[in-house]
Design a protein around this motif. Structure first.
Motif, mmCIF file in Angstrom:
data_model
loop_
_atom_site.group_PDB
_atom_site.id
_atom_site.type_symbol
_atom_site.label_atom_id
_atom_site.label_comp_id
_atom_site.label_asym_id
_atom_site.label_seq_id
_atom_site.Cartn_x
_atom_site.Cartn_y
_atom_site.Cartn_z
ATOM 1 N N LEU A 98 -10.160 -19.854 3.040
ATOM 2 C CA LEU A 98 -10.570 -18.553 2.500
ATOM 3 C C LEU A 98 -10.392 -17.479 3.567
ATOM 4 O O LEU A 98 -10.485 -17.754 4.755
ATOM 5 C CB LEU A 98 -12.016 -18.565 2.003
ATOM 6 C CG LEU A 98 -13.120 -18.719 3.029
ATOM 7 C CD1 LEU A 98 -14.431 -18.246 2.453
ATOM 8 C CD2 LEU A 98 -13.264 -20.156 3.475
ATOM 9 N N GLN A 99 -10.104 -16.291 3.105
ATOM 10 C CA GLN A 99 -10.060 -15.141 4.025
ATOM 11 C C GLN A 99 -10.992 -14.069 3.471
ATOM 12 O O GLN A 99 -12.105 -13.911 3.924
ATOM 13 C CB GLN A 99 -8.620 -14.664 4.198
ATOM 14 C CG GLN A 99 -7.826 -15.633 5.078
ATOM 15 C CD GLN A 99 -6.375 -15.240 5.221
ATOM 16 O OE1 GLN A 99 -5.977 -14.132 4.943
ATOM 17 N NE2 GLN A 99 -5.571 -16.184 5.651
ATOM 18 N N CYS A 100 -10.529 -13.348 2.447
ATOM 19 C CA CYS A 100 -11.445 -12.358 1.857
ATOM 20 C C CYS A 100 -12.519 -13.058 1.046
ATOM 21 O O CYS A 100 -13.598 -12.538 0.855
ATOM 22 C CB CYS A 100 -10.691 -11.377 0.971
ATOM 23 S SG CYS A 100 -10.278 -12.008 -0.666
ATOM 24 N N GLY A 101 -12.182 -14.256 0.539
ATOM 25 C CA GLY A 101 -13.177 -15.027 -0.191
ATOM 26 C C GLY A 101 -13.326 -14.654 -1.643
ATOM 27 O O GLY A 101 -14.179 -15.213 -2.333
ATOM 28 N N TYR A 102 -12.509 -13.742 -2.144
ATOM 29 C CA TYR A 102 -12.710 -13.331 -3.535
ATOM 30 C C TYR A 102 -12.409 -14.457 -4.506
ATOM 31 O O TYR A 102 -13.103 -14.668 -5.487
ATOM 32 C CB TYR A 102 -11.867 -12.087 -3.866
ATOM 33 C CG TYR A 102 -12.587 -11.276 -4.878
ATOM 34 C CD1 TYR A 102 -12.290 -11.379 -6.233
ATOM 35 C CD2 TYR A 102 -13.646 -10.462 -4.498
ATOM 36 C CE1 TYR A 102 -13.006 -10.675 -7.175
ATOM 37 C CE2 TYR A 102 -14.363 -9.764 -5.423
ATOM 38 C CZ TYR A 102 -14.039 -9.871 -6.761
ATOM 39 O OH TYR A 102 -14.768 -9.188 -7.683
ATOM 40 N N CYS A 103 -11.346 -15.196 -4.208
ATOM 41 C CA CYS A 103 -10.963 -16.298 -5.095
ATOM 42 C C CYS A 103 -11.859 -17.516 -4.911
ATOM 43 O O CYS A 103 -11.819 -18.446 -5.716
ATOM 44 C CB CYS A 103 -9.526 -16.709 -4.793
ATOM 45 S SG CYS A 103 -9.330 -17.392 -3.121
ATOM 46 N N CYS A 135 -4.940 -16.852 -5.245
ATOM 47 C CA CYS A 135 -5.445 -16.351 -3.974
ATOM 48 C C CYS A 135 -4.383 -15.436 -3.392
ATOM 49 O O CYS A 135 -3.225 -15.836 -3.276
ATOM 50 C CB CYS A 135 -5.731 -17.515 -3.030
ATOM 51 S SG CYS A 135 -6.207 -16.969 -1.383
ATOM 52 N N ARG A 136 -4.790 -14.240 -3.060
ATOM 53 C CA ARG A 136 -3.814 -13.291 -2.519
ATOM 54 C C ARG A 136 -3.721 -13.378 -0.996
ATOM 55 O O ARG A 136 -2.888 -12.716 -0.395
ATOM 56 C CB ARG A 136 -4.215 -11.857 -2.883
ATOM 57 C CG ARG A 136 -4.159 -11.587 -4.349
ATOM 58 C CD ARG A 136 -4.452 -10.138 -4.629
ATOM 59 N NE ARG A 136 -4.311 -9.857 -6.055
ATOM 60 C CZ ARG A 136 -5.285 -9.955 -6.922
ATOM 61 N NH1 ARG A 136 -6.491 -10.326 -6.523
ATOM 62 N NH2 ARG A 136 -5.101 -9.687 -8.194
ATOM 63 N N CYS A 137 -4.595 -14.157 -0.371
ATOM 64 C CA CYS A 137 -4.723 -14.068 1.084
ATOM 65 C C CYS A 137 -4.145 -15.236 1.858
ATOM 66 O O CYS A 137 -3.568 -15.050 2.916
ATOM 67 C CB CYS A 137 -6.188 -13.976 1.464
ATOM 68 S SG CYS A 137 -7.055 -12.630 0.682
ATOM 69 N N THR A 138 -4.368 -16.455 1.377
ATOM 70 C CA THR A 138 -4.226 -17.597 2.285
ATOM 71 C C THR A 138 -2.866 -18.269 2.228
ATOM 72 O O THR A 138 -2.558 -19.093 3.084
ATOM 73 C CB THR A 138 -5.262 -18.685 1.969
ATOM 74 O OG1 THR A 138 -4.951 -19.220 0.683
ATOM 75 C CG2 THR A 138 -6.656 -18.133 1.970
HETATM 76 S S1 FES Z 1 -9.255 -15.597 0.117
HETATM 77 FE FE1 FES Z 1 -8.735 -13.668 -0.636
HETATM 78 S S2 FES Z 1 -7.968 -14.002 -2.634
HETATM 79 FE FE2 FES Z 1 -8.279 -15.951 -1.794
#
Ligand code: FES
Ligand code: FES
Length: 161
Positions: A98-103, A135-138
């Motif tokens: 996780l990065q932003c953690g939204y997903c 997930c847009r981040c990882t």
């Molecule tokens: S951690 Fe940011 S969308 Fe998955």
């Protein structure tokens, strides 16, 4: 208004809801399970994933009245009451899933369901299993590693019972 009786994270409750209320809105606004989030509201992203009678579903695509008489598990019910992480949370933490953690709330719940259904998944099966969760981040690498590790931990725990 309609009355629903729903068990959420092990606690049974009776609530009045509008017949058109989405399950995700019921969980967040009536039950206070704000760890379950809305990413798209169009059943594309999977951020709102919870378990309904053990099956992972996108709670933005289900009405609260459809959960009447049933059991919902949310991300808020994963950790122990003392705050110790659930093994799936620990695996995501260790593998930087996780990065932003939204997903993450939805990804965790989908992973729990996936591993219950397939305790020894291949990497391809994990990728296939989480394809409804974006997930847009990882870049997914850490997430896939986390799910594989979680599955291994769950198998070890099962073998020790
Ligand atoms: S951690 Fe940011 S969308 Fe998955
Ligand atoms: S908020 Fe439900 S799938 Fe995106």
């Amino acid at each position: 208004m309609a009355q629903v009786t729903v068990t959420v994270d092990g606690m049974k409750r009776d609530d009045d809801v509008e017949p058109r209320t989405l399950l995700v809105d019921y969980l967040r606004e009536t039950v206070g399970r704000t760890g379950t989030v809305v990413g798209c509201d169009t059943s594309n992203c999977g951020a709102c994933t919870v378990l309904l009678d053990g099956e992972s579903i996108k709670s933005c695509s289900v009405l609260a009245v459809q959960a009447d008489g049933r059991e919902v598990e949310t991300v808020a019910g994963l950790a122990e009451p003392d705050g110790s992480l659930h093994p799936v949370q620990q695996a995501f933490h260790e593998h930087h899933g996780l990065q932003c953690g939204y997903c993450t709330p939805g990804m965790l719940m989908r992973s729990v369901c996936l591993v219950r259904e397939n305790p020894d998944p291949t990497e391809d099966e994990v990728r296939e299993g989480i394809k409804g969760n974006m997930c847009r981040c990882t870049g997914y690498q850490g997430i896939v590693a986390a799910v594989m590790d979680y599955a291994a931990t769950a198998r070890t725990e099962e073998a020790g019972r």
